[in-house]
Structures are given as structure tokens and as C-alpha cells.
Write a protein that holds these residues in place. Structure first.
Motif, PDB file in Angstrom:
ATOM      1  N   SER A 106      -3.136   1.166  36.902  1.00  0.00           N
ATOM      2  CA  SER A 106      -2.969   0.339  35.708  1.00  0.00           C
ATOM      3  C   SER A 106      -1.697   0.738  34.976  1.00  0.00           C
ATOM      4  CB  SER A 106      -4.173   0.518  34.772  1.00  0.00           C
ATOM      5  OG  SER A 106      -3.940  -0.155  33.561  1.00  0.00           O
ATOM      6  N   SER A 107      -0.963  -0.238  34.487  1.00  0.00           N
ATOM      7  CA  SER A 107       0.238   0.040  33.692  1.00  0.00           C
ATOM      8  C   SER A 107      -0.042  -0.194  32.210  1.00  0.00           C
ATOM      9  CB  SER A 107       1.401  -0.834  34.165  1.00  0.00           C
ATOM     10  OG  SER A 107       1.055  -2.198  34.030  1.00  0.00           O
ATOM     11  N   GLU A 108      -1.285  -0.517  31.894  1.00  0.00           N
ATOM     12  CA  GLU A 108      -1.676  -0.778  30.510  1.00  0.00           C
ATOM     13  C   GLU A 108      -1.851   0.541  29.758  1.00  0.00           C
ATOM     14  OE1 GLU A 108      -5.347  -2.899  28.106  1.00  0.00           O
ATOM     15  OE2 GLU A 108      -5.263  -3.079  30.264  1.00  0.00           O
ATOM     16  N   GLY A 109      -1.527   0.525  28.458  1.00  0.00           N
ATOM     17  CA  GLY A 109      -1.812   1.669  27.604  1.00  0.00           C
ATOM     18  C   GLY A 109      -0.769   2.764  27.649  1.00  0.00           C
ATOM     19  N   VAL A 110      -1.021   3.796  26.855  1.00  0.00           N
ATOM     20  CA  VAL A 110      -0.161   4.981  26.782  1.00  0.00           C
ATOM     21  C   VAL A 110      -0.392   5.857  28.008  1.00  0.00           C
ATOM     22  CG1 VAL A 110       0.332   7.038  25.396  1.00  0.00           C
ATOM     23  CG2 VAL A 110      -0.220   4.902  24.258  1.00  0.00           C
ATOM     24  N   ASP A 149     -11.027   2.348  35.342  1.00  0.00           N
ATOM     25  CA  ASP A 149      -9.843   2.828  34.627  1.00  0.00           C
ATOM     26  C   ASP A 149     -10.269   3.252  33.237  1.00  0.00           C
ATOM     27  OD1 ASP A 149      -7.839   2.449  36.552  1.00  0.00           O
ATOM     28  OD2 ASP A 149      -7.555   0.356  35.991  1.00  0.00           O
ATOM     29  N   PHE A 150      -9.747   4.386  32.815  1.00  0.00           N
ATOM     30  CA  PHE A 150      -9.929   4.907  31.465  1.00  0.00           C
ATOM     31  C   PHE A 150      -8.545   4.847  30.832  1.00  0.00           C
ATOM     32  CE2 PHE A 150     -13.069   6.613  34.253  1.00  0.00           C
ATOM     33  CZ  PHE A 150     -14.239   6.586  33.517  1.00  0.00           C
ATOM     34  N   ILE A 151      -8.363   3.917  29.895  1.00  0.00           N
ATOM     35  CA  ILE A 151      -7.028   3.604  29.384  1.00  0.00           C
ATOM     36  C   ILE A 151      -6.919   3.995  27.919  1.00  0.00           C
ATOM     37  CG2 ILE A 151      -5.344   1.760  29.005  1.00  0.00           C
ATOM     38  CD1 ILE A 151      -6.947   0.205  31.274  1.00  0.00           C
ATOM     39  N   LYS A 165     -13.798  -1.810  34.779  1.00  0.00           N
ATOM     40  CA  LYS A 165     -13.896  -1.781  36.237  1.00  0.00           C
ATOM     41  C   LYS A 165     -12.510  -2.063  36.779  1.00  0.00           C
ATOM     42  CE  LYS A 165     -18.682  -2.791  37.039  1.00  0.00           C
ATOM     43  NZ  LYS A 165     -19.657  -3.610  37.733  1.00  0.00           N
ATOM     44  N   SER A 166     -12.201  -1.486  37.913  1.00  0.00           N
ATOM     45  CA  SER A 166     -10.826  -1.505  38.365  1.00  0.00           C
ATOM     46  C   SER A 166     -10.712  -1.762  39.859  1.00  0.00           C
ATOM     47  CB  SER A 166     -10.205  -0.150  38.009  1.00  0.00           C
ATOM     48  OG  SER A 166      -8.858  -0.117  38.350  1.00  0.00           O
TER      49      SER A 166
END
Length: 182
Positions: free
Chosen positions: A45-49, A7-9, A39-40
Motif C-alpha cells: 500500500s502507498s496510502e498513509g504515512v 494492511d495496517f495504515i 483487507k489487502s
């Protein structure tokens, strides 16, 4: 967690400070101050903008000799001196994807010299390609580059060279996200 999915968050914390985010073609992403790479799994992912997901897969459009040459001189990510980076997500047009594999290879290498161009900048500029199309992401590829500040001009030459090729006529969306490790 799966070893080859990341994931790139874009959010309020991460390993990389976002210096600028510029849409080259198409829409940009929402502004965020930091990029976190983790690593995902296949779960979104619901994290971040914003969050982009990519997986490390087999090398495509590259012949055996080219692959061996790349592997022999490609530097790994995470070198201490490589404090600058770029995250470049790209989506290609449906016209690109309707071409047969050999037609895409011809454009990618025979006409655009993608691998040959990239080889000129190794090992100074390290890169990792993540595939996204097959896992339902909004981009087809994410390329993550790392380099030392002294190689900034070389990196600019690299992206300029690649963007003026036949291959880039098939890009529908590209965002250039520049980073620095704090």
C-alpha cells in the motif's frame, strides 16, 4: 483481495485514533494521527504515512491442547465495548530465527509461558496475530489487541509480564501503538 492479508495504515483517517506510539526496542515509525485496518493483497500500500502488512496464518509454537483452550475462550475482535486497542509490531533477532523450531517452542512456552500468561487475560483482552516475516515486511509479527477501558490495567499487566520473559530477549524491534475507537 485475499481474505487473510491485512494492511495496517498509519495516516490521516481510519477506524482508530492513535493515542501514542512508543518504541520499546529499536526505531519507531513516523507519527500518524489514525490507524486504518483493511483487507489487502500482496501489493504494498502507498496510502498513509506508513503501512504494515500482515497475514493470518496457522498457529505456531502452540500444542493441540493449548490451541483448543485458546479457541474456547478467546473473544472475537470488534466487540462494541472494546474501544481501546494496541497494535504491537515485533521483529525478532536473527539468533531467534536460526534456532530450531523445538528450541523456539521451548523458549516461547516452557521458559516464557507465553500462552499460559495470555490465557489469564482472556476473554477480556481479544487479540489477533498477523505474520509478516514470510512476506518481506520489516516486522516478523503484528499483534492487535482490543479491550474495554475497564480492562486497561489488565492489558498493562499482560504486556509487562510478556516483556520480562526469556522470549523478549530475542526482540530487536518493538513498537507499542495505543489506540481508541472514536
Amino acid at each position: 483481495m485475499i481474505d487473510n492479508i491485512f494492511d495496517f495504515i498509519g495516516g490521516n483517517h481510519g477506524q482508530w485514533k492513535i493515542l501514542k506510539m512508543e518504541p520499546i526496542v529499536g526505531e519507531t515509525l513516523k507519527q500518524a494521527p489514525y490507524l486504518k485496518i483493511v483487507k489487502s493483497s500482496t501489493v504494498k500500500s502507498s496510502e498513509g504515512v506508513w503501512s504494515l502488512k500482515g497475514l493470518i496464518s496457522n498457529i505456531r509454537y502452540t500444542e493441540k491442547e493449548e490451541k483448543e483452550k485458546l479457541i474456547s475462550i478467546q473473544a472475537d475482535l470488534g466487540r462494541p465495548e472494546a474501544t481501546k486497542a494496541a497494535l504491537i509490531p515485533i521483529k525478532k533477532s536473527e539468533v531467534w530465527w536460526t534456532l530450531a523450531q523445538d528450541e523456539r517452542r521451548k523458549i516461547f512456552e516452557a521458559q516464557s509461558n507465553h500462552t499460559k500468561t495470555g490465557l489469564k487475560y482472556l476473554p477480556a483482552i481479544a487479540r489477533k496475530l498477523y505474520h509478516c516475516r514470510d512476506i518481506g515486511e520489516p516486522f516478523d509479527f503484528i499483534t492487535f489487541f482490543e479491550y474495554a477501558p475497564s480492562d486497561s490495567e489488565a492489558f498493562e499487566e499482560l504486556v509487562y509480564s510478556l516483556r520480562k520473559t526469556e522470549e523478549w530477549k530475542y526482540v530487536d524491534r518493538e513498537i507499542d501503538i495505543r489506540l481508541i475507537r472514536e
